[in-house]
Design a protein around this motif. Structure first.
Motif, PDB file in Angstrom:
ATOM      1  N   THR A 235      -4.112  -1.163 -14.280  1.00 22.76           N
ATOM      2  CA  THR A 235      -4.714  -0.664 -13.051  1.00 22.76           C
ATOM      3  C   THR A 235      -5.130  -1.796 -12.119  1.00 22.76           C
ATOM      4  N   ILE A 237      -7.742  -3.197  -9.734  1.00 25.08           N
ATOM      5  CA  ILE A 237      -9.179  -2.933  -9.582  1.00 25.08           C
ATOM      6  C   ILE A 237      -9.753  -3.553  -8.321  1.00 25.08           C
ATOM      7  N   LYS A 238      -9.010  -4.464  -7.677  1.00 29.81           N
ATOM      8  CA  LYS A 238      -9.515  -5.064  -6.449  1.00 29.81           C
ATOM      9  C   LYS A 238      -8.358  -5.666  -5.670  1.00 29.81           C
ATOM     10  N   PRO A 252      -6.914   4.240 -14.504  1.00 25.32           N
ATOM     11  CA  PRO A 252      -7.973   4.369 -13.488  1.00 25.32           C
ATOM     12  C   PRO A 252      -9.250   5.016 -13.991  1.00 25.32           C
ATOM     13  N   GLU A 253      -9.148   6.000 -14.874  1.00 23.13           N
ATOM     14  CA  GLU A 253     -10.339   6.698 -15.368  1.00 23.13           C
ATOM     15  C   GLU A 253     -11.278   5.760 -16.122  1.00 23.13           C
ATOM     16  N   GLU A 256     -13.750   4.011 -13.463  1.00 24.95           N
ATOM     17  CA  GLU A 256     -14.491   4.766 -12.450  1.00 24.95           C
ATOM     18  C   GLU A 256     -15.997   4.536 -12.515  1.00 24.95           C
ATOM     19  N   GLN A 260     -17.409  -3.927 -10.736  1.00 22.38           N
ATOM     20  CA  GLN A 260     -16.388  -4.958 -10.893  1.00 22.38           C
ATOM     21  C   GLN A 260     -16.816  -5.998 -11.927  1.00 22.38           C
ATOM     22  N   GLN A 283      -6.601  -0.465  -4.355  1.00 21.50           N
ATOM     23  CA  GLN A 283      -7.499  -0.328  -5.482  1.00 21.50           C
ATOM     24  C   GLN A 283      -7.327   1.040  -6.143  1.00 21.50           C
ATOM     25  N   GLY A 284      -7.243   1.038  -7.472  1.00 23.61           N
ATOM     26  CA  GLY A 284      -7.096   2.274  -8.230  1.00 23.61           C
ATOM     27  C   GLY A 284      -5.661   2.627  -8.574  1.00 23.61           C
ATOM     28  N   ASP A 285      -4.687   1.889  -8.006  1.00 20.79           N
ATOM     29  CA  ASP A 285      -3.281   2.168  -8.336  1.00 20.79           C
ATOM     30  C   ASP A 285      -3.004   1.851  -9.804  1.00 20.79           C
ATOM     31  N   TYR A 286      -2.285   2.747 -10.448  1.00 16.32           N
ATOM     32  CA  TYR A 286      -1.816   2.537 -11.824  1.00 16.32           C
ATOM     33  C   TYR A 286      -0.397   2.017 -11.707  1.00 16.32           C
TER      34      TYR A 286
END
Length: 402
Positions: A235, A237-238, A252-253, A256, A260, A283-286
């Motif tokens: 994932t 995250i930034k 992503p889960e 959540e 950071q 951000q959050g893309d798998y």
């Protein structure tokens, strides 16, 4: 004539003199007085104009082909000399392949920098000349290099083998500087590798035939310089400053409810990768990514990881079935008998995933209905069919896996 054109003339050869000879021969026809009927003279004029046009087209084509003749056997010999000294005893084809790889990288950098309109000054070219000449002088202290330079002398060797490459080395400096501005938060070594990789990608797209011809002339067939790296799934995250922070093995889960700082503490091998121009991420893309180089920098006891990105592709987290473990103690007991091994390349999202004492475990179906597992921070293991069946029952996996 700008600096790019001047340096191309140095490498490809000047066509001005031959062009002038042909043009003068054609234009001399104008001094001949007509002694034939007007209709014949008109026809002659038309033919002459066509001929002039044809000749000029041929000259332009010849100049274009000459400029496009970007590889030279003499310079290839130079790279082979270096490879032979640095790599010791290898088979002959290895030397040629490695030399072509290095030579192509230098040429690709030049043409890619040119496509970006990155120009250099005469002073910059002279500085690069001094740098590479001084480098040869230093290398001459080594017996192998001293032997290499002995036949021609260092001056003649430099002029014959290295000097034609100077425009390309100067262009590389301009390209590296441009990329350092593009990726200011990544270390220099990684940025230079990104620039070289983009240059190769551009070069392969625009000059594939020239590369193929040159390789075949040197009896290197079915050869590709594309290096494949290790594939990871995780994932983003930034995202900042044309780079993104990636957590391998996390969905992503998992992120959540974490800050950071908590994420970085929990996943200490989170890695920064460059954002590709043609494939931005958020951000959050798998994602599944392919990387062939990484580097870690220790600053005041804090280690930061960086990588070079070959390929990135967004995948749906739903491809991984998330398991809700009710019998955690039994599963923990199962894993106490497991010896985790160093991480190996999987290359695809896991079939199943579950949390065990706050740590994610990914599960892939393997051949013979066996399971392959990756426990974040611990490593991987390929279970036997018997152990796989036991774990399936504990996890409630009843259907067959591929």
């Amino acid at each position: 004539m700008n600096e790019w054109q001047k340096e191309l003339v140095k490498v490809a050869g000047d066509m001005v003199e031959s062009k002038e000879r042909v043009k003068n021969r054609v234009l001399q026809q104008r001094d001949v007085k007509p002694k034939r009927p007007i209709r014949f003279a008109l026809l002659t004029a038309i033919v002459t104009v066509c001929f002039v046009g044809f000749v000029m087209v041929q000259l332009l084509n010849k100049e274009t082909k000459q400029s496009a003749n970007m590889f030279n056997d003499t310079q290839l010999t130079h790279f082979e000399n270096i490879v032979r000294i640095n790599w010791g005893k290898q088979d002959g084809e290895f030397y040629t392949k490695e030399a072509i790889e290095r030579y192509k990288k230098v040429v690709a950098t030049y043409y890619y920098a040119k496509s970006l309109s990155l120009q250099y000054s005469e002073a910059e070219l002279k500085a690069v000349r001094k740098e590479h000449y001084d480098e040869l002088v230093m290398l001459q202290q080594s017996p192998e290099y001293a032997e290499l330079f002995k036949k021609k002398g260092i001056e003649n060797y430099f002029k014959m083998y290295v000097e034609p490459l100077l425009p390309m080395y100067t262009a590389k400096k301009k390209l590296d500087s441009f990329y350092l501005g593009k990726y200011p938060t990544l270390p220099n070594g990684i940025v230079q590798e990104i620039a070289a990789q983009d240059a190769i990608r551009y070069f392969d797209q625009h000059f594939a035939e020239q590369v193929k011809t040159f390789q075949e002339q040197n009896e290197i067939k079915n050869y590709s310089s594309n290096s494949h790296g290790i594939t990871y799934v995780g994932t983003v995250i930034k995202v900042e400053s044309n780079a993104f922070l990636f957590v391998d093995g996390a969905i992503p889960e998992d992120l959540e409810k974490l800050s950071q700082e908590q994420i970085i503490n929990k996943y200490p091998k989170a890695t920064w990768y460059p954002v590709l121009d043609d494939f931005p991420v958020k951000q959050g893309d798998y994602v599944t990514i392919e990387s062939n180089r990484s580097e870690s920098i220790d600053e005041n006891g804090s280690v930061t990881h960086y990588g070079v990105l070959n390929h990135v592709e967004i995948v749906e987290p739903t491809v991984t079935t998330k398991l809700n473990i009710q019998n955690e103690q039994e599963v923990l007991q199962f894993f106490r008998q497991t010896e985790w091994q160093p991480i190996e390349d999987i290359g695809s999202p896991p079939d199943y995933s579950f949390m065990l004492e706050g740590v994610r475990v990914n599960v892939w179906g393997s051949y013979g209905q066996s399971l392959y597992l990756y426990k974040v921070g611990y490593g991987t293991v390929h279970l036997s069919q018997e152990r796989s069946e036991e774990l399936k029952k504990l996890l409630g996996i009843e259907e067959s896996l591929h």
